[in-house]
Design an enzyme around this catalytic site. Structure first.
Site, mmCIF file in Angstrom:
data_model
loop_
_atom_site.group_PDB
_atom_site.id
_atom_site.type_symbol
_atom_site.label_atom_id
_atom_site.label_comp_id
_atom_site.label_asym_id
_atom_site.label_seq_id
_atom_site.Cartn_x
_atom_site.Cartn_y
_atom_site.Cartn_z
ATOM 1 N N CYS A 124 0.846 -1.203 0.000
ATOM 2 C CA CYS A 124 0.000 0.000 0.000
ATOM 3 C C CYS A 124 0.876 1.246 0.000
ATOM 4 C CB CYS A 124 -0.913 -0.003 1.224
ATOM 5 S SG CYS A 124 -1.785 1.559 1.494
ATOM 6 N N CYS A 168 0.488 3.306 3.460
ATOM 7 C CA CYS A 168 0.863 2.785 4.776
ATOM 8 C C CYS A 168 2.188 3.396 5.244
ATOM 9 C CB CYS A 168 0.975 1.264 4.721
ATOM 10 S SG CYS A 168 -0.602 0.395 4.910
ATOM 11 N N HIS A 201 -4.233 0.256 8.133
ATOM 12 C CA HIS A 201 -4.717 0.087 6.771
ATOM 13 C C HIS A 201 -6.176 -0.369 6.730
ATOM 14 C CE1 HIS A 201 -4.294 -0.804 2.463
ATOM 15 N NE2 HIS A 201 -4.883 -1.961 2.689
ATOM 16 N N ASN A 231 -13.440 10.368 -0.743
ATOM 17 C CA ASN A 231 -14.139 9.374 -1.548
ATOM 18 C C ASN A 231 -13.918 8.025 -0.880
ATOM 19 O OD1 ASN A 231 -14.911 11.237 -3.586
ATOM 20 N ND2 ASN A 231 -12.901 11.051 -4.533
ATOM 21 N N SER A 256 -9.223 4.660 -5.221
ATOM 22 C CA SER A 256 -8.239 3.716 -5.761
ATOM 23 C C SER A 256 -7.418 3.027 -4.683
ATOM 24 C CB SER A 256 -7.293 4.449 -6.735
ATOM 25 O OG SER A 256 -6.613 5.505 -6.063
ATOM 26 N N HIS A 266 -6.836 2.361 1.972
ATOM 27 C CA HIS A 266 -6.280 2.942 3.208
ATOM 28 C C HIS A 266 -7.074 4.204 3.567
ATOM 29 C CE1 HIS A 266 -2.749 3.196 5.994
ATOM 30 N NE2 HIS A 266 -3.282 4.407 6.151
ATOM 31 N N HIS A 321 -8.247 7.633 4.075
ATOM 32 C CA HIS A 321 -7.637 8.924 3.763
ATOM 33 C C HIS A 321 -8.662 9.843 3.120
ATOM 34 C CE1 HIS A 321 -7.517 7.082 -0.250
ATOM 35 N NE2 HIS A 321 -7.312 8.287 -0.752
ATOM 36 N N GLN A 330 -8.693 13.907 0.804
ATOM 37 C CA GLN A 330 -7.857 14.793 0.010
ATOM 38 C C GLN A 330 -8.175 16.246 0.328
ATOM 39 O OE1 GLN A 330 -7.183 13.701 -4.188
ATOM 40 N NE2 GLN A 330 -8.549 11.964 -3.852
#
Length: 370
Positions: free
Chosen positions: A53, A56, A128, A173, A181, A184, A186, A188
């Site tokens: 990943c 990570c 993760h 998203n 995509s 993990h 997260h 933006q």
């Protein structure tokens, strides 16, 4: 006997004052059989660390940079940013042919502007295999504080010749159904030297509302929803979550501050704790709705980093959640056909969606690694 109009069974339009647009609501269509596309089941990862990943801790990212061995949140500049800081100024071609017929037509019809900015990735956790509903309140408060810290940091841009960012758009998203995509956890952060169109439209409509009525649109809206209670999904001292009267997506919600918080800059410790708490409860309800790791796109709308006194005065902190699922974990809503060519449309009322979410408890039942 004359039949009475029934919002739960008869088609109607609802007005969205934030965007000055209309939504077609067709609740009777929810009864139609479905033979269309269905999403495949995607289970979450069971490992807390994935060596492959690129988000990570300590791992090498696709563009060659290596992540820090972070233990809480981690913010880094997006390796594939949608906007650039360093680029030449845009000079429209019609300036070279001003006065000709083609030049006039281009000036009228082919409009463009250069945009500068920067993009960041914010990893919520080093783990993760967690999502927001699986994080504890301390971890979620750290996420909120990270959002605030980035907002305050970017307000300092524009000095010493650097790009002066106008707006920070924070968004997440979640899930492959929303085009994510990497699983993990997260979000933006895109910052631009201009206001994004949808943000500008909301701010314009909130400003016009205040000029016309002398009160704030979202303040009035919260009062109305809390009075009716029919569409309220969650509520605490600082925030309320509703399925908006004008919702487009089946289980769309609007999270709104109950007092006039212009942006994350206005948050105190109480606001931070209350936002973390209500985010956890909301995302647990989402996961429990269809017993899946519920996909959505979420975004924060708030005051510009830089703006006029009126823009700041009319900004009101709120968050949009747009989940795509319609009937189950496998059936999505698609905005096609009439939605693309006529106007947005939904197949169940906001009240029906709210009732489904209200009925769900606060204990997380879905195992993402099952």
């Amino acid at each position: 006997m004359t039949q009475r109009f029934n919002f739960s069974d008869h088609s109607h339009r609802r007005y969205n004052p934030l965007t000055d647009s209309w939504i077609l609501c067709s609740p009777h269509r929810a009864k139609r059989p479905w033979q269309g596309a269905q999403e495949s089941e995607k289970k979450g990862d069971s490992v807390s660390y994935d060596p492959n990943c690129y988000l990570c801790p300590g791992n090498l990212r696709a563009a060659g940079s290596r992540n820090l061995n972070y233990t809480q949140t981690f913010v880094f500049q997006n390796d594939y940013a949608a906007v650039k800081i360093d680029q030449p100024d845009y000079r429209s071609e019609e300036e070279t042919i001003e006065g000709t017929e083609i030049g006039l037509l281009k000036k009228r019809l082919f409009k463009a502007r250069g945009v500068r900015g920067n993009c960041f990735v914010i990893c919520f956790s080093p783990k993760h295999n967690v999502t927001l509903p699986l994080m504890n309140l301390t971890e979620l408060e750290t996420v909120v504080q990270t959002w605030k810290d980035l907002y305050l940091k970017l307000q300092g841009n524009g000095k010493n010749g650097t790009v002066k960012y106008r707006y920070l758009q924070l968004f997440e998203n979640k899930g492959a159904a929303m085009g994510c995509s990497n699983p993990h956890p997260h979000c933006q952060a895109w910052c631009l030297d201009t206001l994004p169109s949808l943000v500008e439209r909301e701010l314009t409509n909130m400003t016009n509302y205040r000029r016309k009525y002398g009160s704030h649109l979202l303040d009035d809206y919260v009062k109305l929803e809390l009075n009716e209670k029919e569409r309220v999904v969650l509520d605490n001292d600082s925030f309320t979550v509703v399925v908006p009267y004008w919702a487009l997506w089946p289980f769309e919600v609007l999270l709104i501050s109950k007092e006039h918080l212009h942006s994350l800059e206005d948050f105190n410790e109480k606001h931070k704790a209350d936002l973390a708490s209500i985010l956890k409860k909301l995302t647990i309800k989402y996961d429990n709705l269809f017993n899946c790791s519920f996909p959505y796109s979420m975004g924060i709308h708030q005051a510009p980093l830089y703006g006029t006194t009126e823009e700041r005065a009319n900004s009101w902190f709120h968050m949009h959640f747009y989940p795509p699922l319609l009937r189950s974990a496998y059936i999505k809503k698609f905005c096609v056909g009439f939605e693309l060519l006529g106007e947005p449309q939904r197949d169940l009322t906001s009240e029906q969606a709210a009732a489904r979410l209200q009925a769900l408890d606060g204990e997380h039942h879905y195992s993402e690694s099952a």
